[in-house]
Scaffold this motif. Structure first.
Motif, PDB file in Angstrom:
ATOM      1  N   PHE A  90       0.860  -1.187   0.000  1.00 56.61           N
ATOM      2  CA  PHE A  90       0.000   0.000   0.000  1.00 56.61           C
ATOM      3  C   PHE A  90       0.893   1.233   0.000  1.00 56.61           C
ATOM      4  O   PHE A  90       1.750   1.385   0.864  1.00 56.61           O
ATOM      5  CB  PHE A  90      -0.912   0.009   1.236  1.00 56.61           C
ATOM      6  N   LYS A  91       0.688   2.105  -1.023  1.00 52.72           N
ATOM      7  CA  LYS A  91       1.520   3.316  -1.125  1.00 52.72           C
ATOM      8  C   LYS A  91       0.653   4.560  -1.303  1.00 52.72           C
ATOM      9  O   LYS A  91       0.980   5.446  -2.084  1.00 52.72           O
ATOM     10  CB  LYS A  91       2.497   3.190  -2.294  1.00 52.72           C
ATOM     11  N   GLY A  93      -2.127   5.078  -2.847  1.00 47.57           N
ATOM     12  CA  GLY A  93      -2.553   5.308  -4.242  1.00 47.57           C
ATOM     13  C   GLY A  93      -1.413   5.279  -5.236  1.00 47.57           C
ATOM     14  O   GLY A  93      -1.627   5.331  -6.454  1.00 47.57           O
ATOM     15  N   GLY A  94      -0.188   5.186  -4.756  1.00 47.53           N
ATOM     16  CA  GLY A  94       0.967   5.229  -5.644  1.00 47.53           C
ATOM     17  C   GLY A  94       1.077   4.023  -6.568  1.00 47.53           C
ATOM     18  O   GLY A  94       1.545   4.136  -7.696  1.00 47.53           O
ATOM     19  N   ILE A  95       0.654   2.837  -6.080  1.00 46.17           N
ATOM     20  CA  ILE A  95       0.728   1.625  -6.907  1.00 46.17           C
ATOM     21  C   ILE A  95      -0.228   1.729  -8.089  1.00 46.17           C
ATOM     22  O   ILE A  95       0.139   1.456  -9.238  1.00 46.17           O
ATOM     23  CB  ILE A  95       0.415   0.374  -6.057  1.00 46.17           C
ATOM     24  N   TYR A  96      -1.463   2.147  -7.822  1.00 43.53           N
ATOM     25  CA  TYR A  96      -2.453   2.326  -8.903  1.00 43.53           C
ATOM     26  C   TYR A  96      -1.951   3.367  -9.910  1.00 43.53           C
ATOM     27  O   TYR A  96      -2.008   3.158 -11.130  1.00 43.53           O
ATOM     28  CB  TYR A  96      -3.791   2.761  -8.310  1.00 43.53           C
ATOM     29  N   SER A  97      -1.441   4.480  -9.397  1.00 36.34           N
ATOM     30  CA  SER A  97      -0.955   5.550 -10.279  1.00 36.34           C
ATOM     31  C   SER A  97       0.232   5.082 -11.114  1.00 36.34           C
ATOM     32  O   SER A  97       0.374   5.467 -12.285  1.00 36.34           O
ATOM     33  CB  SER A  97      -0.556   6.782  -9.458  1.00 36.34           C
ATOM     34  N   ALA A  98       1.094   4.249 -10.539  1.00 32.38           N
ATOM     35  CA  ALA A  98       2.265   3.748 -11.264  1.00 32.38           C
ATOM     36  C   ALA A  98       1.841   2.877 -12.442  1.00 32.38           C
ATOM     37  O   ALA A  98       2.417   2.964 -13.537  1.00 32.38           O
ATOM     38  CB  ALA A  98       3.165   2.963 -10.321  1.00 32.38           C
ATOM     39  N   ILE A  99       0.822   2.036 -12.233  1.00 30.80           N
ATOM     40  CA  ILE A  99       0.330   1.170 -13.319  1.00 30.80           C
ATOM     41  C   ILE A  99      -0.319   2.014 -14.416  1.00 30.80           C
ATOM     42  O   ILE A  99      -0.087   1.794 -15.614  1.00 30.80           O
ATOM     43  CB  ILE A  99      -0.660   0.128 -12.755  1.00 30.80           C
ATOM     44  N   LYS A 100      -1.133   3.000 -14.014  1.00 30.35           N
ATOM     45  CA  LYS A 100      -1.783   3.874 -15.005  1.00 30.35           C
ATOM     46  C   LYS A 100      -0.756   4.748 -15.727  1.00 30.35           C
ATOM     47  O   LYS A 100      -0.894   5.051 -16.914  1.00 30.35           O
ATOM     48  CB  LYS A 100      -2.834   4.750 -14.315  1.00 30.35           C
ATOM     49  N   TYR A 101       0.287   5.164 -15.008  1.00 33.06           N
ATOM     50  CA  TYR A 101       1.359   5.950 -15.618  1.00 33.06           C
ATOM     51  C   TYR A 101       2.066   5.142 -16.702  1.00 33.06           C
ATOM     52  O   TYR A 101       2.390   5.665 -17.774  1.00 33.06           O
ATOM     53  CB  TYR A 101       2.348   6.383 -14.542  1.00 33.06           C
ATOM     54  N   ALA A 102       2.288   3.862 -16.428  1.00 31.77           N
ATOM     55  CA  ALA A 102       2.934   2.989 -17.418  1.00 31.77           C
ATOM     56  C   ALA A 102       2.078   2.881 -18.681  1.00 31.77           C
ATOM     57  O   ALA A 102       2.600   2.918 -19.800  1.00 31.77           O
ATOM     58  CB  ALA A 102       3.179   1.611 -16.814  1.00 31.77           C
ATOM     59  N   ILE A 245       4.308  11.065  -7.314  1.00 30.94           N
ATOM     60  CA  ILE A 245       5.217  11.883  -6.505  1.00 30.94           C
ATOM     61  C   ILE A 245       4.581  12.216  -5.156  1.00 30.94           C
ATOM     62  O   ILE A 245       5.240  12.175  -4.109  1.00 30.94           O
ATOM     63  CB  ILE A 245       5.606  13.170  -7.258  1.00 30.94           C
ATOM     64  N   VAL A 246       3.287  12.545  -5.175  1.00 28.75           N
ATOM     65  CA  VAL A 246       2.593  12.827  -3.917  1.00 28.75           C
ATOM     66  C   VAL A 246       2.609  11.587  -3.019  1.00 28.75           C
ATOM     67  O   VAL A 246       2.895  11.665  -1.810  1.00 28.75           O
ATOM     68  CB  VAL A 246       1.142  13.276  -4.190  1.00 28.75           C
ATOM     69  N   ALA A 247       2.311  10.413  -3.634  1.00 29.18           N
ATOM     70  CA  ALA A 247       2.251   9.169  -2.857  1.00 29.18           C
ATOM     71  C   ALA A 247       3.600   8.805  -2.259  1.00 29.18           C
ATOM     72  O   ALA A 247       3.669   8.149  -1.205  1.00 29.18           O
ATOM     73  CB  ALA A 247       1.746   8.036  -3.750  1.00 29.18           C
ATOM     74  N   SER A 254       4.413  -2.070   3.997  1.00 26.54           N
ATOM     75  CA  SER A 254       5.191  -3.104   3.311  1.00 26.54           C
ATOM     76  C   SER A 254       5.138  -4.416   4.078  1.00 26.54           C
ATOM     77  O   SER A 254       5.013  -4.436   5.306  1.00 26.54           O
ATOM     78  CB  SER A 254       6.658  -2.677   3.162  1.00 26.54           C
ATOM     79  N   VAL A 255       5.206  -5.501   3.344  1.00 24.23           N
ATOM     80  CA  VAL A 255       5.336  -6.840   3.929  1.00 24.23           C
ATOM     81  C   VAL A 255       6.810  -7.202   3.936  1.00 24.23           C
ATOM     82  O   VAL A 255       7.500  -7.055   2.918  1.00 24.23           O
ATOM     83  CB  VAL A 255       4.540  -7.874   3.108  1.00 24.23           C
ATOM     84  N   GLU A 256       7.286  -7.681   5.074  1.00 26.27           N
ATOM     85  CA  GLU A 256       8.677  -8.094   5.192  1.00 26.27           C
ATOM     86  C   GLU A 256       8.718  -9.558   5.603  1.00 26.27           C
ATOM     87  O   GLU A 256       8.006  -9.986   6.510  1.00 26.27           O
ATOM     88  CB  GLU A 256       9.424  -7.246   6.222  1.00 26.27           C
TER      89      GLU A 256
END
Length: 397
Positions: A90-91, A93-102, A245-247, A254-256
């Motif tokens: 969970f980031k 919203g950063g993960i969703y944005s990264a996929i859409k950015y790609a 960038i905001v995210a 994170s899972v460790e």
């Protein structure tokens, strides 16, 4: 020959149609005009974009770290293997944005490749049109030279008979030589253009049929415009990147997990001991540059939106400029058509007067050559119109 038959090629009316002729139709603009090597370059760029996009979509997934350690001391000889995972789930919203950015980046690059390909097809097809225009201009100047030579012979006879002074004959000779020089320039231009055409084309220019393009409606031109599509993809790209960038400065969960295995050590009696650990972590960077980073990307996003607006204005004006150019060429074509009709009517009279021995064969030949010149000009104007339509074609998908 009847006027309508002579003008059959030269008169192709401009009509509004929903789209350009499809690539499967005869005489349409086709990518096959490009050499196989050129087409393969675009194919490789498309494949590269596909792989880069796939990689970018997975960038949020951290690698699994594998390690194998062997340590030796005076008292032990140890072999240890380990697997470590530290994966954000969970980031903010950063993960969703990264996929859409790609995805947006893929679209942007794909449109850019299409534009480059269209531009090269346009370049090759424009050269094809210009080579045919050069052939027509050569024929036109050959006819002009015939008329100039007739004029020289006529004036030479008049000078010898004392009806004209030699300066008039000299001017006629200079006019004929000027046409010869023009022909020499045209032959050179043709040779040069053939070599340039061979750099990117898949065959000799004479092996290609000329495409016949029609005008598209302005709304469809804008809807299918590759420059606009690319600019829209850029806005989308900048928007999602700004979210990323905001995210980056918001909480990340994170899972460790890790698994360490000690392999058998005869000295220490270690026998395949396993150690497992796992857990969750929450992190958030505190960086004094956060606001600057976020604001920079927000400005980039706003800049891309303004750029889209400007490109839309430019493409609308580009379309209107082409319409204006087409109207100008149509006006010139109408003048040439009127001249052709005039020569057609005059020729009938001159032939009758020649049969009555009131005119000479040279008078008939001169008028026939002039009529043929007008017919050639009509064809040239039509090809010039096609080049203008080709500029529009190169902009749409």
């Amino acid at each position: 020959m009847h006027l309508q038959k002579l003008l059959k090629f030269s008169f192709i009316p401009l009509v509004l149609v929903p789209l350009f002729l499809s690539a499967q139709e005869k005489n349409s603009v086709d990518e096959k005009i490009l050499s196989e090597d050129r087409l393969n370059l675009f194919k490789y760029n498309k494949d590269k974009n596909e792989e880069s996009s796939s990689k970018l979509k997975k960038d949020w997934i951290n690698p699994i770290n594998l390690s194998l350690t062997k340590s030796k001391s005076d008292t032990s000889n140890t072999l240890k293997s380990a697997i470590n995972i530290n994966q954000p789930i969970f980031k903010s919203g950063g993960i969703y944005s990264a996929i859409k950015y790609a995805s947006a980046t893929y679209k942007y690059t794909d449109y850019d490749i299409d534009l480059q390909k269209k531009e090269l097809i346009k370049e090759a097809t424009t050269m094809l049109f210009n080579l045919n225009i050069l052939d027509l201009n050569i024929k036109k100047n050959e006819l002009l030279l015939k008329n100039a030579n007739i004029d020289v012979d006529r004036k030479k006879e008049q000078v010898l008979n004392g009806f004209l002074d030699t300066s008039t004959l000299d001017n006629a000779i200079l006019d004929a030589n000027s046409i010869k020089n023009t022909l020499a320039d045209l032959y050179y231009q043709k040779d040069e253009l053939i070599l340039n055409f061979s750099n990117i084309a898949s065959g000799e220019y004479t092996s290609f049929d000329l495409p016949v393009l029609s005008l598209v409606d302005e709304d469809i031109f804008l809807k299918r415009n590759l420059e606009l599509s690319k600019a829209k993809a850029d806005v989308e790209q900048k928007d999602y990147y700004s979210d990323m960038i905001v995210a980056k400065y918001l909480p990340t969960v994170s899972v460790e997990a890790s698994h360490t295995q000690y392999h058998e050590d005869k000295d220490d009696d270690i026998s395949n001991e396993n150690i497992y650990s796992y857990g969750l972590s929450v992190s958030m960077p505190l960086d004094v540059r956060t606001f600057n980073d976020i604001e920079t990307e927000r400005i980039n996003y706003l800049t891309s939106k303004l750029n889209l607006k400007n490109i839309e204005l430019e493409e609308r004006n580009f379309y209107k400029t082409k319409l204006s150019k087409l109207k100008m060429l149509e006006s010139k074509k109408k003048i040439a058509q009127d001249d052709y009709k005039l020569y057609d009517s005059l020729l009938e009279v001159i032939i009758e007067e020649k049969n009555a021995e009131l005119k000479t064969q040279s008078d008939v030949d001169t008028l026939q050559n002039s009529q043929k010149i007008k017919s050639i000009e009509l064809k040239i104007y039509e090809l010039e119109k096609q080049i203008e339509l080709l500029d529009l074609y190169s902009k749409i998908s």
